[in-house]
Design an enzyme around this catalytic site. Sequence first.
Site, PDB file in Angstrom:
ATOM      1  N   CYS A   1      -6.758   1.650  -2.392  1.00  0.00           N
ATOM      2  CA  CYS A   1      -7.590   2.862  -2.481  1.00  0.00           C
ATOM      3  C   CYS A   1      -7.337   3.680  -3.748  1.00  0.00           C
ATOM      4  CB  CYS A   1      -7.435   3.718  -1.235  1.00  0.00           C
ATOM      5  SG  CYS A   1      -5.761   4.309  -0.911  1.00  0.00           S
TER       6      CYS A   1
ATOM      7  N   ASP B   1     -15.373   8.278  -0.837  1.00  0.00           N
ATOM      8  CA  ASP B   1     -14.289   7.632  -0.102  1.00  0.00           C
ATOM      9  C   ASP B   1     -14.266   6.134  -0.405  1.00  0.00           C
ATOM     10  OD1 ASP B   1     -12.498   6.677   1.732  1.00  0.00           O
ATOM     11  OD2 ASP B   1     -13.358   7.723   3.454  1.00  0.00           O
TER      12      ASP B   1
ATOM     13  N   HIS C   1     -12.571   3.828   1.033  1.00  0.00           N
ATOM     14  CA  HIS C   1     -12.088   3.030   2.161  1.00  0.00           C
ATOM     15  C   HIS C   1     -13.205   2.395   2.983  1.00  0.00           C
ATOM     16  CE1 HIS C   1      -9.015   6.042   1.167  1.00  0.00           C
ATOM     17  NE2 HIS C   1      -8.131   5.141   1.531  1.00  0.00           N
TER      18      HIS C   1
END
Length: 448
Positions: free
Chosen positions: A168, A341, A343
Amino acid sequence: MEVALAVGAEASRVSRRILQKIWDPEPINDRDSNEPVWCLGRSYKLAPETPSPVTTATSPVDGAIDAAPAPIATPGTTNRQAIDTPPDSLASSFDSSLAYDNRNQDSGWPPAFLDDFGSRIWMTYRTGFEPIPRSTDPKAASALSFTMRLKTSFGDQTGFSSDTGWGCMIRSGQSLLANALLISQLGRDWRRTTDPGAERNIVALFADDARAPYSLQNFVKHGAIACGKHPGEWFGPSATARCIQALADQHESSLRIYSTGDLPDVYEDSFLATARPDGETFHPTLILVCTRLGIDKINPVYEEALISTLQMEQSIGIAGGRPSSSHYFVGVQRQWLFYLDPHHPRPALQYRENPLNYTLEELDSCHTRRLRYLHVEDMDPSMLIGFLIQDEDDWDMWKSAVKHVQGKSIINVSRHDPARGMGGARAEAIDEVETLSDDDDVDTVLEQ
């Protein structure tokens, strides 16, 4: 005991993911508040500047949520957490693109802001690329998080064909670099709505293949050589900055990189030596500031200065700054920061010899208009902040902006580098306290 803890953490993680599948709120803008919302230094008005009737409606930064049954609360109240993304970035672990559908057409945000936000390049977890070999270093296995060791024990023993659970921070760093290249090459006013294919040459640089200069594979390769980071191990802000600098120095002629190492100090003589190596021509230069603004949370004295970084014209965003995971922050409204994000796993971005062969579907996988935000009080204190300085005027404006922020300054600009020619502080210092990846649902959040 360790196995029992891991099993319990996994069960807790699964249950929270199910909850988030059902409860996935998106912020709604209060049309009456007329509060500006910012995206990388650009301000957008939320409503026409006309007198508004007296209202008790709560602004988006006060927590208005689309179809959310949770009570609305203002920042600073005990209910604020209830209307934000649940702890540990639950949404960040979904293997689904549904969480990033475009449901904000009627959310009240200015269309120009959504177009700007949706034009930012968004790098995410990828799956199905050629396996990155596992390190043969005896220390490599112990460097992995327990969850990753558990995963690799039941998976392919030879390598990693996905960066889910450990990549990440690399993806956040890729996003930051990609948007710096995007702005320097296509301009700050470029939008996907007007020319969706113009970014192909830039996206191609980040394909999940060693032939792409800024691929995950090349970040991992340099991380192993220069930063002591093994494949499958979570990177920190400092290691990510060093990889960006090294890879750009090798491959990029149009963009220079100036990194502050593990201190928030920018030295004018060193910066100008990077941006103006011949003493005359100024080259667009990306400033990377690695910093830690507290122990386990951001010290309140730094909050205003941190928010202001996203309001500066030179802003390229913030990588990191989310407890137990890394995000890419690009916008702000009051004390709420909007982020992309990483993820969300996607199929690997294939390498194409001719970038013109990238399809719009492949380009679409690098963008979203789905908004998420986080209160500044909930950010992790370790982060990598980026600024793009394109010319001398930019440099002068940026120096003035960082000097005159409200609150305690988070960046120091000095004329001379006392360590120039003598070697600097250890660049790995910040990485020795890296935050755990969000797949490590342990309460300890000391790293970064």
